[in-house]
Write an enzyme that holds these catalytic residues in place. Structure first.
Site, PDB file in Angstrom:
ATOM      1  N   ASN A 228      -1.420  -0.159   7.613  1.00 39.12           N
ATOM      2  CA  ASN A 228      -0.707  -1.608   8.097  1.00 39.12           C
ATOM      3  C   ASN A 228      -0.184  -1.984   6.917  1.00 39.12           C
ATOM      4  OD1 ASN A 228      -2.973  -2.351   6.401  1.00 39.12           O
ATOM      5  ND2 ASN A 228      -4.026  -3.628   8.031  1.00 39.12           N
TER       6      ASN A 228
ATOM      7  N   HIS B 280      -1.500  -5.518   1.652  1.00 39.16           N
ATOM      8  CA  HIS B 280      -2.945  -6.557   1.285  1.00 39.16           C
ATOM      9  C   HIS B 280      -2.329  -7.674   0.913  1.00 39.16           C
ATOM     10  CE1 HIS B 280      -7.006  -7.579   0.118  1.00 39.16           C
ATOM     11  NE2 HIS B 280      -6.196  -8.169  -0.882  1.00 39.16           N
TER      12      HIS B 280
ATOM     13  N   LYS C 187       0.867  -1.191  -0.043  1.00 37.35           N
ATOM     14  CA  LYS C 187      -0.087   0.129   0.009  1.00 37.35           C
ATOM     15  C   LYS C 187       0.953   1.097   0.007  1.00 37.35           C
ATOM     16  CE  LYS C 187      -3.239  -2.615   2.890  1.00 37.35           C
ATOM     17  NZ  LYS C 187      -4.477  -2.379   4.193  1.00 37.35           N
TER      18      LYS C 187
END
Ligand code: DAT
Ligand code: MG
Length: 152
Positions: A115, A118, A11
Site C-alpha cells: 500500500n 506510511h 515504502k
C-alpha cells in the site's frame, strides 16, 4: 498548531514504481513544509522496531520482509497544521479497497500488503517514528516556506 510534525515514508513499492515525486507533490501543494527527507535501505532491526506494535499480527513477518527487500524507502518529516490527521487523509485507508480515489492509496494501489506509503497515526507515534528514523540534527525546522503565514 503549525509546529505539528508527522513521519511519512514511501515504502519499497512506491520507490520501485517511481511515484516518489507525485507523492511528495501532494504534501507540498497542500501547504506542508518539508523538514527532512532521505532514502534508507532499512535494516531488519529498524523495520521490526518501526512496526513493533504489530508484532503479534499474522502479517508481521511478511510486512518486515517487504520493507527490507533491499529497495530504498523514502523517509520524510512533514510539518504544519493538523499534518498528522491530514497526512492520514492524503494517504487514504489502510486497505486500498476502502481508500478513496484521490488519496495516494486510492490512486496507486490495490493490495493492503503493497500500500505504497506510511504516515504516523497519532502524536505519540509521530514522535516515536521521527526519533527512530532521524537524528534531531537532520531536521530543518528553522526555515519557513514563502507562503507559510498565508496558509498556516
Ligand atoms: P497503516 O499503514 O494504515 O497505519 P497499520 O498501522 O494498521 O496501517 O498497518 C501497518 C501496515 O501493515 C499496513 O500499511 C499494511 C500492513 N497490514 C495491515 N493490515 C494488514 C493485513 N490485514 N494484511 C496484510 N498486511 C497488513
Ligand atoms: Mg500504522
Amino acid at each position: 498548531t503549525s509546529t505539528e510534525r508527522s513521519y511519512v515514508m514511501i515504502k519499497p513499492d512506491g520507490t520501485s514504481r517511481q511515484i516518489v515525486g507525485d507523492i511528495i507533490s501532494r504534501f507540498e501543494r497542500r501547504g506542508y513544509m518539508l523538514v527532512a527527507m532521505k532514502t534508507v535501505v532499512p535494516s531488519q532491526e529498524l523495520a521490526k522496531e518501526h512496526y513493533i506494535d504489530l508484532a503479534k499480527k499474522p502479517f508481521y513477518g511478511g510486512l518486515v520482509k517487504y520493507i527490507t527487500n533491499g529497495t530504498p524507502v523514502v523517509a520524510m518529516v512533514w510539518q504544519g497544521k493538523d499534518v498528522i490527521r491530514q497526512g492520514r487523509r492524503l494517504v487514504g485507508a489502510t486497505n486500498p479497497l476502502e481508500a478513496n480515489p484521490g488519496s495516494i492509496r486510492g490512486d496507486f494501489c490495490v493490495s493492503v500488503g503493497r500500500n505504497i506509503i506510511h504516515a504516523s497515526d497519532s502524536h505519540e507515534s509521530a514522535t516515536k517514528e521521527i526519533g527512530l528514523w532521524f537524528h534531531e540534527k537532520e531536521l530543518a525546522t528553522e526555515y519557513r516556506p514563502i507562503a507559510w503565514d498565508m496558509i498556516m
